[in-house]
Design a protein around this motif. Structure first.
Motif, PDB file in Angstrom:
ATOM      1  N   LYS A  52       0.848  -1.188   0.000  1.00  0.00           N
ATOM      2  CA  LYS A  52       0.000   0.000   0.000  1.00  0.00           C
ATOM      3  C   LYS A  52       0.885   1.240   0.000  1.00  0.00           C
ATOM      4  CE  LYS A  52      -3.798  -2.435   0.362  1.00  0.00           C
ATOM      5  NZ  LYS A  52      -4.815  -2.487  -0.725  1.00  0.00           N
ATOM      6  N   THR A  53       0.265   2.374  -0.306  1.00  0.00           N
ATOM      7  CA  THR A  53       1.019   3.618  -0.402  1.00  0.00           C
ATOM      8  C   THR A  53       1.648   3.993   0.932  1.00  0.00           C
ATOM      9  OG1 THR A  53      -0.974   4.898   0.066  1.00  0.00           O
ATOM     10  CG2 THR A  53      -0.424   4.521  -2.258  1.00  0.00           C
ATOM     11  N   SER A  54       2.773   4.683   0.855  1.00  0.00           N
ATOM     12  CA  SER A  54       3.456   5.158   2.057  1.00  0.00           C
ATOM     13  C   SER A  54       4.445   6.243   1.661  1.00  0.00           C
ATOM     14  CB  SER A  54       4.207   4.016   2.746  1.00  0.00           C
ATOM     15  OG  SER A  54       4.970   4.500   3.829  1.00  0.00           O
ATOM     16  N   THR A  55       4.462   7.309   2.415  1.00  0.00           N
ATOM     17  CA  THR A  55       5.494   8.338   2.275  1.00  0.00           C
ATOM     18  C   THR A  55       6.429   8.289   3.473  1.00  0.00           C
ATOM     19  OG1 THR A  55       4.041   9.800   1.006  1.00  0.00           O
ATOM     20  CG2 THR A  55       5.961  10.813   2.071  1.00  0.00           C
ATOM     21  N   ARG A  56       5.888   8.502   4.666  1.00  0.00           N
ATOM     22  CA  ARG A  56       6.717   8.624   5.863  1.00  0.00           C
ATOM     23  C   ARG A  56       7.341   7.304   6.295  1.00  0.00           C
ATOM     24  NH1 ARG A  56       3.561  12.555   5.212  1.00  0.00           N
ATOM     25  NH2 ARG A  56       2.001  10.982   4.750  1.00  0.00           N
ATOM     26  N   THR A  57       6.534   6.250   6.428  1.00  0.00           N
ATOM     27  CA  THR A  57       7.054   5.000   6.982  1.00  0.00           C
ATOM     28  C   THR A  57       8.069   4.369   6.046  1.00  0.00           C
ATOM     29  OG1 THR A  57       4.931   4.668   8.102  1.00  0.00           O
ATOM     30  CG2 THR A  57       6.416   2.787   7.979  1.00  0.00           C
ATOM     31  N   ARG A  58       7.780   4.340   4.760  1.00  0.00           N
ATOM     32  CA  ARG A  58       8.736   3.734   3.822  1.00  0.00           C
ATOM     33  C   ARG A  58      10.031   4.527   3.782  1.00  0.00           C
ATOM     34  NH1 ARG A  58       7.566   1.506  -2.298  1.00  0.00           N
ATOM     35  NH2 ARG A  58       9.707   0.890  -2.754  1.00  0.00           N
ATOM     36  N   THR A  59       9.923   5.843   3.708  1.00  0.00           N
ATOM     37  CA  THR A  59      11.131   6.664   3.673  1.00  0.00           C
ATOM     38  C   THR A  59      11.899   6.554   4.983  1.00  0.00           C
ATOM     39  OG1 THR A  59      10.003   8.209   2.189  1.00  0.00           O
ATOM     40  CG2 THR A  59      12.008   8.997   3.259  1.00  0.00           C
ATOM     41  N   ALA A  60      11.174   6.501   6.101  1.00  0.00           N
ATOM     42  CA  ALA A  60      11.827   6.424   7.407  1.00  0.00           C
ATOM     43  C   ALA A  60      12.658   5.160   7.537  1.00  0.00           C
ATOM     44  CB  ALA A  60      10.778   6.480   8.516  1.00  0.00           C
ATOM     45  N   PHE A  61      12.092   4.013   7.200  1.00  0.00           N
ATOM     46  CA  PHE A  61      12.838   2.761   7.353  1.00  0.00           C
ATOM     47  C   PHE A  61      13.937   2.629   6.304  1.00  0.00           C
ATOM     48  CE2 PHE A  61       9.514   1.465  10.272  1.00  0.00           C
ATOM     49  CZ  PHE A  61      10.233   0.715  11.194  1.00  0.00           C
ATOM     50  N   SER A  62      13.698   3.121   5.104  1.00  0.00           N
ATOM     51  CA  SER A  62      14.745   3.069   4.088  1.00  0.00           C
ATOM     52  C   SER A  62      15.919   3.969   4.481  1.00  0.00           C
ATOM     53  CB  SER A  62      14.185   3.497   2.727  1.00  0.00           C
ATOM     54  OG  SER A  62      13.146   2.635   2.307  1.00  0.00           O
ATOM     55  N   SER A  63      15.607   5.197   4.829  1.00  0.00           N
ATOM     56  CA  SER A  63      16.645   6.136   5.240  1.00  0.00           C
ATOM     57  C   SER A  63      17.335   5.667   6.507  1.00  0.00           C
ATOM     58  CB  SER A  63      16.031   7.520   5.453  1.00  0.00           C
ATOM     59  OG  SER A  63      16.998   8.442   5.904  1.00  0.00           O
ATOM     60  N   GLY A  64      16.544   5.178   7.471  1.00  0.00           N
ATOM     61  CA  GLY A  64      17.119   4.715   8.726  1.00  0.00           C
ATOM     62  C   GLY A  64      18.058   3.547   8.538  1.00  0.00           C
ATOM     63  N   ALA A  65      17.670   2.580   7.694  1.00  0.00           N
ATOM     64  CA  ALA A  65      18.542   1.429   7.438  1.00  0.00           C
ATOM     65  C   ALA A  65      19.850   1.863   6.785  1.00  0.00           C
ATOM     66  CB  ALA A  65      17.815   0.417   6.554  1.00  0.00           C
ATOM     67  N   LEU A  66      19.761   2.768   5.836  1.00  0.00           N
ATOM     68  CA  LEU A  66      20.975   3.250   5.173  1.00  0.00           C
ATOM     69  C   LEU A  66      21.878   3.998   6.150  1.00  0.00           C
ATOM     70  CD1 LEU A  66      19.386   4.468   1.821  1.00  0.00           C
ATOM     71  CD2 LEU A  66      20.903   2.497   2.106  1.00  0.00           C
ATOM     72  N   ARG A  67      21.296   4.810   7.013  1.00  0.00           N
ATOM     73  CA  ARG A  67      22.094   5.544   7.996  1.00  0.00           C
ATOM     74  C   ARG A  67      22.785   4.604   8.984  1.00  0.00           C
ATOM     75  NH1 ARG A  67      20.633  11.215   8.391  1.00  0.00           N
ATOM     76  NH2 ARG A  67      19.039  11.686   6.815  1.00  0.00           N
ATOM     77  N   LEU A  68      22.185   3.434   9.210  1.00  0.00           N
ATOM     78  CA  LEU A  68      22.791   2.451  10.109  1.00  0.00           C
ATOM     79  C   LEU A  68      23.754   1.516   9.385  1.00  0.00           C
ATOM     80  CD1 LEU A  68      19.638   1.545  12.229  1.00  0.00           C
ATOM     81  CD2 LEU A  68      21.642   2.792  13.036  1.00  0.00           C
ATOM     82  N   GLY A  69      23.983   1.782   8.101  1.00  0.00           N
ATOM     83  CA  GLY A  69      24.949   0.998   7.357  1.00  0.00           C
ATOM     84  C   GLY A  69      24.382  -0.185   6.610  1.00  0.00           C
ATOM     85  N   GLY A  70      23.063  -0.359   6.633  1.00  0.00           N
ATOM     86  CA  GLY A  70      22.448  -1.472   5.941  1.00  0.00           C
ATOM     87  C   GLY A  70      22.287  -1.205   4.456  1.00  0.00           C
ATOM     88  N   ARG A  71      21.921  -2.265   3.741  1.00  0.00           N
ATOM     89  CA  ARG A  71      21.617  -2.155   2.311  1.00  0.00           C
ATOM     90  C   ARG A  71      20.194  -2.616   2.077  1.00  0.00           C
ATOM     91  NH1 ARG A  71      26.849  -5.573   1.438  1.00  0.00           N
ATOM     92  NH2 ARG A  71      26.247  -5.942   3.618  1.00  0.00           N
ATOM     93  N   LEU A  72      19.577  -2.100   1.015  1.00  0.00           N
ATOM     94  CA  LEU A  72      18.138  -2.275   0.817  1.00  0.00           C
ATOM     95  C   LEU A  72      17.814  -3.133  -0.394  1.00  0.00           C
ATOM     96  CD1 LEU A  72      16.847   1.390   1.344  1.00  0.00           C
ATOM     97  CD2 LEU A  72      16.903  -0.452   3.040  1.00  0.00           C
ATOM     98  N   VAL A  73      16.748  -3.914  -0.264  1.00  0.00           N
ATOM     99  CA  VAL A  73      16.068  -4.547  -1.386  1.00  0.00           C
ATOM    100  C   VAL A  73      14.612  -4.121  -1.284  1.00  0.00           C
ATOM    101  CG1 VAL A  73      15.424  -6.694  -2.515  1.00  0.00           C
ATOM    102  CG2 VAL A  73      17.628  -6.526  -1.346  1.00  0.00           C
TER     103      VAL A  73
END
Length: 327
Positions: A52-73
């Motif tokens: 489903k659509t998301s602006t805040r939650t998707r961006t928050a977890f994506s940005s947060g994971a990257l800031r913690l050194g993780g990589r995304l799929v």
């Protein structure tokens, strides 16, 4: 992190009191700049699936994971073989051999996420189901702690539908001594019975107060927070074609501040000015809604650290005594 038990966050009920406090305090520390991302996810792959659509939650977890050194799929709603009949359990078993954390929004039955979480290798985080939005509640408490310096003893008035945000907020706030949570929800659109019952039980055990009414009469005075959410929740429709008539008295306007002049205004966003809240409130000096939105990222980092064992719940302080009764 080998040797660390897998932690899932499907519901606020999955967290112990110590877990809850540890995540909220860590999120507030990130928000205040008192803590810095330290590469807790440096070896991790985080899957982000939003049906489903998301602006805040998707961006928050994506940005947060990257800031913690993780990589995304990242996955979209049409990307998984769930659409061709694969079971959620099989999907989870396969993903767990390739991912360390899966953050998922279905806006449907939480049983789907429980299916993904039936393995013991990959953490699963509920980014919103139809009944509960636990990461929103963690964001809300992070915001309260940062703004007031405490959660204990706060007096919160929630106005609007008893939706998934309200459910999670009730489960979280009623664990804190001295909290007063008043819900004013339209007739027929209140908190689902299991959530109301659990909130009442927790309030009785912790020394909090939980109340729900379906009118806007005799509003409690001296509230610290006035909170609302949009009337048309993501992924839902209302069966009653005349629902707006029922919701109209529950619009948040400046009149609510006559009884609570020092209250701040919170909203989980997105907002529809002129529906659940007027622009004068959302964009006014009492509003901390956009600080609340930013805290989604800080809270997401705390959740991810907790999932991966980098945030020890035992580090959280024990609950303080309930504050003295107010005159």
């Amino acid at each position: 992190m080998s040797g660390t038990a897998v932690r899932h966050l499907i519901s606020i009920n999955d967290l112990t009191d110590a877990d809850l406090r540890a995540i909220v305090e860590r999120g507030a520390a990130f928000s205040a700049g008192e803590a810095r991302p330290a590469g807790a996810l440096a070896q991790d792959i985080v899957g982000v699936y939003f049906a489903k659509t998301s602006t805040r939650t998707r961006t928050a977890f994506s940005s947060g994971a990257l800031r913690l050194g993780g990589r995304l799929v990242s996955y979209g709603p049409g990307d998984l073989q769930l659409n061709t009949g694969e079971t959620t359990e099989d999907t989870g078993r396969v993903m767990s051999r390739m991912l360390d954390v899966l953050v998922a929004r279905t806006a449907g039955d939480p049983a789907e996420l429980r299916g993904w979480a039936s393995q013991d290798r990959m953490s699963v985080v509920n980014a919103m189901t139809a009944d509960e939005h636990p990461t929103q509640a963690l964001t809300d408490l992070t915001t309260l702690l940062g703004h007031f310096g405490r959660v204990e003893g706060l007096r919160v008035l929630y106005v609007g539908e008893g939706n998934n945000t309200a459910s999670a907020l009730a489960l979280a706030l009623t664990r804190f001594p001295g909290v007063e949570l008043d819900l004013r929800t339209p007739p027929g659109y209140g908190l689902e019975a299991p959530f109301a019952a659990r909130a009442s039980e927790q309030a009785a055990a912790s020394g909090a107060v939980f109340r729900e009414r379906h009118d806007m009469d005799d509003l409690p005075a001296g509230r610290d927070v006035i909170y609302t959410t949009r009337w048309q929740t993501t992924g839902t429709t209302k069966p009653d074609p005349d629902w707006r008539t029922l919701f109209a008295p529950f619009q948040v306007t400046p009149a609510l501040w006559e009884h609570s002049p020092k209250a701040v205004f919170m909203h989980d966003l997105p907002a529809h000015r002129g529906d659940e809240v007027v622009a004068e409130v959302l964009d006014g000096p009492a509003s901390i809604a956009f600080e609340q939105a930013e805290n989604k990222m800080h809270s997401a980092m705390a959740v991810l650290e907790w999932c991966r064992g980098a945030l020890a719940p035992e580090a959280a302080p024990s609950a303080p005594a309930a504050p003295a009764a107010r005159p």
